[in-house]
Motif scaffolding. Structure first.
Motif, PDB file in Angstrom:
ATOM      1  N   ALA A 154      -1.185  12.916   8.820  1.00  0.00           N
ATOM      2  CA  ALA A 154      -1.391  11.750   8.040  1.00  0.00           C
ATOM      3  C   ALA A 154      -0.047  10.786   8.048  1.00  0.00           C
ATOM      4  CB  ALA A 154      -1.744  11.961   6.633  1.00  0.00           C
ATOM      5  N   ARG A 155      -0.139   9.532   8.038  1.00  0.00           N
ATOM      6  CA  ARG A 155       1.087   8.662   8.184  1.00  0.00           C
ATOM      7  C   ARG A 155       2.052   9.221   6.826  1.00  0.00           C
ATOM      8  NH1 ARG A 155       4.547   5.955  10.103  1.00  0.00           N
ATOM      9  NH2 ARG A 155       5.284   4.126   9.352  1.00  0.00           N
ATOM     10  N   ASP A 156       3.407   9.456   7.223  1.00  0.00           N
ATOM     11  CA  ASP A 156       4.275   9.712   6.130  1.00  0.00           C
ATOM     12  C   ASP A 156       5.407   8.557   6.181  1.00  0.00           C
ATOM     13  OD1 ASP A 156       6.125  10.759   4.348  1.00  0.00           O
ATOM     14  OD2 ASP A 156       6.401  12.650   5.397  1.00  0.00           O
ATOM     15  N   ALA A 157       5.219   7.483   5.097  1.00  0.00           N
ATOM     16  CA  ALA A 157       5.915   6.415   5.187  1.00  0.00           C
ATOM     17  C   ALA A 157       7.468   6.330   4.977  1.00  0.00           C
ATOM     18  CB  ALA A 157       5.403   5.402   4.184  1.00  0.00           C
ATOM     19  N   LYS A 158       7.794   7.669   4.461  1.00  0.00           N
ATOM     20  CA  LYS A 158       9.183   8.038   4.119  1.00  0.00           C
ATOM     21  C   LYS A 158       9.671   8.868   4.983  1.00  0.00           C
ATOM     22  CE  LYS A 158       8.439   7.126  -0.787  1.00  0.00           C
ATOM     23  NZ  LYS A 158       9.163   6.243  -1.587  1.00  0.00           N
ATOM     24  N   TRP A 160       4.553  -5.325  10.138  1.00  0.00           N
ATOM     25  CA  TRP A 160       3.417  -4.506   9.387  1.00  0.00           C
ATOM     26  C   TRP A 160       4.177  -3.720   8.052  1.00  0.00           C
ATOM     27  CZ3 TRP A 160       3.615  -3.351  14.823  1.00  0.00           C
ATOM     28  CH2 TRP A 160       2.870  -4.198  15.582  1.00  0.00           C
ATOM     29  N   ARG A 161       5.025  -4.307   7.326  1.00  0.00           N
ATOM     30  CA  ARG A 161       5.404  -3.727   6.001  1.00  0.00           C
ATOM     31  C   ARG A 161       4.333  -3.669   5.071  1.00  0.00           C
ATOM     32  NH1 ARG A 161      11.298  -3.698   5.675  1.00  0.00           N
ATOM     33  NH2 ARG A 161      12.094  -4.781   7.068  1.00  0.00           N
ATOM     34  N   LYS A 162       4.103  -2.916   4.385  1.00  0.00           N
ATOM     35  CA  LYS A 162       2.930  -2.688   3.401  1.00  0.00           C
ATOM     36  C   LYS A 162       3.338  -1.700   2.218  1.00  0.00           C
ATOM     37  CE  LYS A 162       0.151   0.282   6.405  1.00  0.00           C
ATOM     38  NZ  LYS A 162      -0.941   0.309   7.271  1.00  0.00           N
ATOM     39  N   PRO A 163       2.426  -1.764   1.182  1.00  0.00           N
ATOM     40  CA  PRO A 163       2.964  -0.797   0.037  1.00  0.00           C
ATOM     41  C   PRO A 163       3.061   0.500   0.398  1.00  0.00           C
ATOM     42  CG  PRO A 163       1.484  -2.469  -0.841  1.00  0.00           C
ATOM     43  CD  PRO A 163       1.600  -2.517   0.788  1.00  0.00           C
ATOM     44  N   GLY A 165       8.065  -0.374   7.107  1.00  0.00           N
ATOM     45  CA  GLY A 165       7.291  -1.107   8.243  1.00  0.00           C
ATOM     46  C   GLY A 165       7.670  -0.454   9.571  1.00  0.00           C
ATOM     47  N   VAL A 166       7.307  -0.893  10.689  1.00  0.00           N
ATOM     48  CA  VAL A 166       7.054  -0.089  11.966  1.00  0.00           C
ATOM     49  C   VAL A 166       8.232  -0.890  12.985  1.00  0.00           C
ATOM     50  CG1 VAL A 166       5.587   0.330  13.958  1.00  0.00           C
ATOM     51  CG2 VAL A 166       4.640   0.373  11.609  1.00  0.00           C
ATOM     52  N   PRO A 167       9.077  -0.015  13.476  1.00  0.00           N
ATOM     53  CA  PRO A 167       9.877  -0.610  14.350  1.00  0.00           C
ATOM     54  C   PRO A 167       9.232  -1.059  15.417  1.00  0.00           C
ATOM     55  CG  PRO A 167      10.638   1.640  13.507  1.00  0.00           C
ATOM     56  CD  PRO A 167       9.282   1.464  13.163  1.00  0.00           C
ATOM     57  N   THR A 168       9.519  -2.433  15.919  1.00  0.00           N
ATOM     58  CA  THR A 168       8.805  -2.659  17.117  1.00  0.00           C
ATOM     59  C   THR A 168       9.556  -3.353  18.305  1.00  0.00           C
ATOM     60  OG1 THR A 168       6.985  -3.372  15.605  1.00  0.00           O
ATOM     61  CG2 THR A 168       7.000  -4.533  17.986  1.00  0.00           C
ATOM     62  N   TRP A 169       9.719  -2.934  19.536  1.00  0.00           N
ATOM     63  CA  TRP A 169      10.655  -3.367  20.506  1.00  0.00           C
ATOM     64  C   TRP A 169       9.938  -4.478  21.726  1.00  0.00           C
ATOM     65  CZ3 TRP A 169      10.308   1.942  19.133  1.00  0.00           C
ATOM     66  CH2 TRP A 169      11.305   2.406  18.357  1.00  0.00           C
ATOM     67  N   ALA A 170      10.438  -5.587  21.335  1.00  0.00           N
ATOM     68  CA  ALA A 170       9.902  -6.611  22.191  1.00  0.00           C
ATOM     69  C   ALA A 170      10.873  -7.223  23.272  1.00  0.00           C
ATOM     70  CB  ALA A 170       9.135  -7.764  21.179  1.00  0.00           C
ATOM     71  N   CYS A 171      10.209  -7.764  24.326  1.00  0.00           N
ATOM     72  CA  CYS A 171      10.704  -8.647  25.313  1.00  0.00           C
ATOM     73  C   CYS A 171       9.421  -9.272  25.993  1.00  0.00           C
ATOM     74  CB  CYS A 171      11.758  -7.724  26.359  1.00  0.00           C
ATOM     75  SG  CYS A 171      12.375  -9.048  27.520  1.00  0.00           S
TER      76      CYS A 171
END
Length: 128
Positions: free
Chosen positions: A4-8, A41-44, A49-55
């Motif tokens: 399961a996702r663990d936000a912390k 995608w920050r949410k309660p 949020g989710v680190p996102t790398w873009a170019c």
């Protein structure tokens, strides 16, 4: 709830996931000077949020879960993976992922090549 996702998870000092995500972040950012990091995608349930790398579009994201760090390539299905880094999401038609578990070390040269390929694909798509 295993997996399961663990936000912390990525925020705890000394946590292997935080260290693994930091290593992956360094590899991704070093692959091309034009790559930028954003948090999306920050949410309660995941205030960091989710680190996102873009170019020229999303290259990949990095997420921490209880049992892994997941590096998801937005258009990974279209990328060659000669080193066999992709080990998750293999059935998907668009995305592919690399799950790193405790003790796993990212292959820096192979990951750098994969990130560069994703950037090149994004640039080609943006050019028309």
């Amino acid at each position: 709830m295993t997996g399961a996702r663990d936000a912390k998870a990525g925020d705890r000092a000394g946590d292997w996931r935080k260290e693994t995500l930091a290593r992956v972040r360094a590899i991704v950012l070093a692959a091309d000077p034009a790559i930028v990091e954003e948090v999306k995608w920050r949410k309660p349930s995941n205030p960091a949020g989710v680190p996102t790398w873009a170019c020229e579009g999303i290259v990949c994201t990095g997420e921490t879960y209880r049992d892994k760090v997941k590096l998801t390539f937005a258009r990974g299905a279209a990328l060659a993976d000669p080193h066999g880094l992709f080990n998750a999401g293999l059935e998907g038609k668009v995305r592919r992922a690399i799950d790193l578990r405790e003790g796993d070390e990212p292959d820096e040269a192979a990951l750098t090549a994969l990130v560069r390929e994703a950037v090149a694909a994004n640039r080609a798509r943006a050019a028309g």
